[in-house]
Design an enzyme around this catalytic site. Sequence first.
Site, short mmCIF file in Angstrom:
data_model
loop_
_atom_site.label_atom_id
_atom_site.label_comp_id
_atom_site.label_asym_id
_atom_site.label_seq_id
_atom_site.Cartn_x
_atom_site.Cartn_y
_atom_site.Cartn_z
N GLY A 33 32.48 -8.88 20.81
CA GLY A 33 31.30 -9.53 20.26
C GLY A 33 31.60 -10.87 19.60
O GLY A 33 31.18 -11.10 18.46
N SER A 50 29.23 -15.30 18.74
CA SER A 50 28.63 -15.95 17.57
C SER A 50 28.97 -15.14 16.33
O SER A 50 29.61 -14.08 16.39
CB SER A 50 27.10 -16.05 17.73
N GLY A 51 28.55 -15.66 15.18
CA GLY A 51 28.61 -14.91 13.94
C GLY A 51 29.99 -14.49 13.50
O GLY A 51 30.98 -15.22 13.64
N ILE A 60 39.17 -8.59 20.08
CA ILE A 60 37.96 -8.58 19.26
C ILE A 60 36.75 -8.56 20.19
O ILE A 60 36.68 -9.33 21.15
CB ILE A 60 37.89 -9.81 18.34
N TYR A 92 19.22 1.63 13.43
CA TYR A 92 20.41 0.81 13.18
C TYR A 92 21.30 1.47 12.13
O TYR A 92 22.52 1.60 12.30
CB TYR A 92 19.99 -0.58 12.72
#
Length: 279
Positions: free
Chosen positions: A10, A13-14, A8, A151
């Site tokens: 990133g 956080s989150g 995984i 984005y």
Amino acid sequence: MSSKVVLITGTSSGIGLAAAVAAAEAGWRTVATLRNPGRADALRKAAAEAGVELDIRQLDVTDETSVATAIEGVTADYGRLDAVINNAGAGHLGTLENEAVADVRQVMEVNFFGVLNVSKAAFPHLRASGGRLITVSSVGGVVGQPFNEAYCAAKFAVEGYMESLAPVAASVGVTVSVVEPGGVATEFVSNIGLDLEAEIAAAGVYAPALLTYIHGAVPRLSTGAQTAAEAAESVVEALTADRPVFRIQTSQWARDFTGTKLADRDGSAVLALTGGWIA
């Protein structure tokens, strides 16, 4: 299941952090990667509180050497790779006249080409294991949103690429899915590093629309925001389901919001909706 390995990106956080813990709880050997290992304290704490083990490694999705080193290390250590969850990404706020094309390129580099870098390096191993390629997109990958042009463009690109890849991947035994969160209460927005006062001061003729968006649309979009753990449930669904669908929204709000676009043949409903955000 204990022999299956997921990587995984990133996970500092989150949603990435929550997904790493949830995947480990589901019995997967979880390789949790992040660009800066110095930011792994929250990840380690969450794993310890959940009573799970994570293999934490460095991986910068924009650096092909870093990606190759991470993938090669995982397959050397475990002998296989069964799933990849592309979660690393970066937010951005701006509009065409007021931002440099170089800034837009950087948004694409992280949110689109970063996904491709990891997916391409991992794909031979996923093909060998009959594995899964899961990418955390956004409702912004379906519905374009004011002042989020770059984005949303990156997320549109991700969704178009993965939707096109899915049948090709299926022909060699790899399942492809995208997960579309709506509002999530994470550090994602604060990590943009936006100086709002400076942004508005520099907005020129777009300042009234930007102010309306910030003070009107953003609070509405944040209403009923999920926790990262709630959004991560949909990521783990894509990881563990017998037959995961291609597109998974993480909440009823996200399903309703994207449904506006997916049922909008001529685009008028979407533009009426988002136009109202800045009118």
